[in-house]
Design an enzyme around this catalytic site. Structure first.
Site, PDB file in Angstrom:
ATOM      1  N   ARG A   5       1.147  -0.859  -0.359  1.00 41.29           N
ATOM      2  CA  ARG A   5       0.266  -0.258  -0.119  1.00 41.29           C
ATOM      3  C   ARG A   5       0.771   1.269  -0.059  1.00 41.29           C
ATOM      4  O   ARG A   5       0.405   2.171  -0.758  1.00 41.29           O
ATOM      5  CB  ARG A   5      -0.385  -0.304   1.171  1.00 41.29           C
ATOM      6  CG  ARG A   5      -1.716   1.269   1.604  1.00 41.29           C
ATOM      7  CD  ARG A   5      -2.365   0.977   3.058  1.00 41.29           C
ATOM      8  NE  ARG A   5      -2.959   2.569   3.005  1.00 41.29           N
ATOM      9  CZ  ARG A   5      -3.909   3.030   2.828  1.00 41.29           C
ATOM     10  NH1 ARG A   5      -4.887   2.754   1.784  1.00 41.29           N
ATOM     11  NH2 ARG A   5      -3.725   4.439   3.298  1.00 41.29           N
ATOM     12  N   GLU A  28      -4.265 -18.309   5.384  1.00 44.18           N
ATOM     13  CA  GLU A  28      -4.713 -17.574   5.009  1.00 44.18           C
ATOM     14  C   GLU A  28      -5.605 -16.767   4.837  1.00 44.18           C
ATOM     15  O   GLU A  28      -5.350 -15.614   5.789  1.00 44.18           O
ATOM     16  CB  GLU A  28      -5.570 -18.043   5.487  1.00 44.18           C
ATOM     17  CG  GLU A  28      -7.472 -18.070   4.427  1.00 44.18           C
ATOM     18  CD  GLU A  28      -8.805 -18.863   4.197  1.00 44.18           C
ATOM     19  OE1 GLU A  28      -8.796 -19.744   4.325  1.00 44.18           O
ATOM     20  OE2 GLU A  28      -9.114 -18.258   5.624  1.00 44.18           O
TER      21      GLU A  28
HETATM   22  P1  0O2 Z   1     -13.002 -16.657  12.086  1.00 45.39           P
HETATM   23  O1  0O2 Z   1     -11.602 -16.870  12.078  1.00 45.39           O
HETATM   24  O2  0O2 Z   1     -14.064 -17.243  13.490  1.00 45.39           O
HETATM   25  O3  0O2 Z   1     -13.294 -16.023  10.381  1.00 45.39           O
HETATM   26  P2  0O2 Z   1     -15.086 -24.001   4.384  1.00 45.39           P
HETATM   27  O4  0O2 Z   1     -15.447 -23.060   5.599  1.00 45.39           O
HETATM   28  O5  0O2 Z   1     -15.354 -25.602   4.821  1.00 45.39           O
HETATM   29  O6  0O2 Z   1     -15.739 -23.748   3.506  1.00 45.39           O
HETATM   30  P3  0O2 Z   1     -12.898 -23.656   4.939  1.00 45.39           P
HETATM   31  O7  0O2 Z   1     -11.471 -25.129   4.856  1.00 45.39           O
HETATM   32  O8  0O2 Z   1     -12.862 -23.373   6.089  1.00 45.39           O
HETATM   33  O9  0O2 Z   1     -14.083 -23.949   4.145  1.00 45.39           O
HETATM   34  O10 0O2 Z   1     -12.206 -22.404   4.445  1.00 45.39           O
HETATM   35  P4  0O2 Z   1     -12.802 -21.254   3.745  1.00 45.39           P
HETATM   36  O11 0O2 Z   1     -13.504 -21.276   3.149  1.00 45.39           O
HETATM   37  O12 0O2 Z   1     -11.999 -20.358   2.838  1.00 45.39           O
HETATM   38  O13 0O2 Z   1     -12.318 -20.328   4.624  1.00 45.39           O
HETATM   39  C1  0O2 Z   1     -13.463 -20.277   6.079  1.00 45.39           C
HETATM   40  C2  0O2 Z   1     -12.892 -18.735   6.299  1.00 45.39           C
HETATM   41  O14 0O2 Z   1     -13.924 -17.597   5.466  1.00 45.39           O
HETATM   42  C3  0O2 Z   1     -13.774 -18.882   7.673  1.00 45.39           C
HETATM   43  O15 0O2 Z   1     -13.122 -18.455   8.954  1.00 45.39           O
HETATM   44  C4  0O2 Z   1     -14.635 -17.504   7.439  1.00 45.39           C
HETATM   45  O16 0O2 Z   1     -12.977 -15.986   8.080  1.00 45.39           O
HETATM   46  C5  0O2 Z   1     -14.909 -17.437   5.999  1.00 45.39           C
HETATM   47  N1  0O2 Z   1     -16.034 -17.304   5.972  1.00 45.39           N
HETATM   48  C6  0O2 Z   1     -16.400 -18.844   4.475  1.00 45.39           C
HETATM   49  N2  0O2 Z   1     -17.527 -18.385   5.029  1.00 45.39           N
HETATM   50  C7  0O2 Z   1     -18.212 -17.569   5.407  1.00 45.39           C
HETATM   51  C8  0O2 Z   1     -20.172 -17.200   5.595  1.00 45.39           C
HETATM   52  O17 0O2 Z   1     -19.923 -17.334   5.094  1.00 45.39           O
HETATM   53  N3  0O2 Z   1     -19.561 -16.171   6.235  1.00 45.39           N
HETATM   54  C9  0O2 Z   1     -18.251 -15.538   7.031  1.00 45.39           C
HETATM   55  N4  0O2 Z   1     -18.779 -13.983   7.829  1.00 45.39           N
HETATM   56  N5  0O2 Z   1     -17.677 -15.876   6.512  1.00 45.39           N
HETATM   57  C10 0O2 Z   1     -17.013 -16.571   6.034  1.00 45.39           C
HETATM   58  P5  0O2 Z   1     -13.773 -19.268  10.471  1.00 45.39           P
HETATM   59  O18 0O2 Z   1     -12.983 -20.252  10.273  1.00 45.39           O
HETATM   60  O19 0O2 Z   1     -15.092 -18.667  10.702  1.00 45.39           O
HETATM   61  O20 0O2 Z   1     -12.964 -18.136  11.680  1.00 45.39           O
END
Ligand code: 0O2
Length: 211
Positions: free
Chosen positions: A27, A139
């Protein structure tokens, strides 16, 4: 136990700290060259232990496989003004020599059922420890400000409802996601004009301390 977690998470803390500096550096370079920066702001966090354990249980990941199987213990988030900026940020990251992209998940072209949109990169990042180099997974989520607004609100509601949204709330959130998408589309169409205005503005006002 607490000490063990602290030791386990230390390389992740180091990686998040370093990556924040590096991504904010991108940035800074754009700003110094008076160019539109594709990065509006960067955040980062190490997943709290209770969230690691909850996710491990949900995904059937055993605690001794966390390093290999939990990709977001170290998490970086890059916010962009425009959808077009996301592609540019991904390209910049692809060209870096200090990390390796091992997976890409495009939830922009393929939004999640919830309405979630973002571009995810899973990277392998080497941290230098006193014991030598250690490669960790991290990530990077790249999204627009509108996508971030939606995801932040949905995330807090999710916490309240533990993922079991009442049908009406689910629909409202899907509609809100659609509205955020429309906002991004509208902003893209007037992007060039906005950029011109920002250019004039940044020339006229000097630089603030967090530029
Ligand atoms: P945090 O730290 O609370 O955010 P999957 O969920 O099975 O599709 P995976 O391996 O968990 O796959 O990876 P993905 O989907 O690439 O990444 C998961 C993270 O993406 C989540 O982390 C969220 O940060 C975000 N994310 C994914 N789907 C959603 C959603 O529907 N709403 C929101 N607000 N965020 C989402 P975590 O684990 O929730 O942790």
């Amino acid at each position: 136990m607490e000490k063990e977690w602290e030791l386990f998470l230390a390389p992740y803390e180091q990686a998040v700290g370093e990556m924040k500096v590096k991504l904010r550096g991108i940035r800074k370079q754009f700003r110094e060259q008076n160019k539109h920066t594709p990065i509006e702001f960067v955040t980062g966090r190490v997943k709290p232990v209770d969230s690691i354990l909850t996710k491990a249980t949900l995904r059937n990941i055993s605690v001794d496989r966390l390093e290999e199987e939990m990709q977001d213990i170290a998490g970086l988030r890059i916010m962009c003004q425009f959808v077009e900026d996301i592609r540019q940020v991904v390209d910049i990251i692809r060209n870096r020599k200090d990390l390796q992209i091992i997976q890409e998940r495009d939830y922009i072209t393929n939004k999640k059922e919830s309405g979630y949109r973002s571009y995810h990169l899973v990277i392998e990042y080497p941290v230098q420890l006193i014991t030598g180099e250690k490669k960790i997974l991290a990530e990077i989520q790249i999204r627009t400000l509108a996508m971030n607004f939606w995801a932040t609100i949905e995330h807090s509601l999710n916490y309240k409802y533990q993922g079991a949204f009442p049908e009406e709330m689910k629909e409202r959130l899907q509609r809100a996601a659609e509205a955020a998408y429309q906002l991004d589309e509208e902003m893209s169409t007037i992007r060039e004009e906005i950029q011109e205005a920002q250019h004039l503005f940044s020339h006229g006002r000097g630089k603030s301390k967090d530029d």
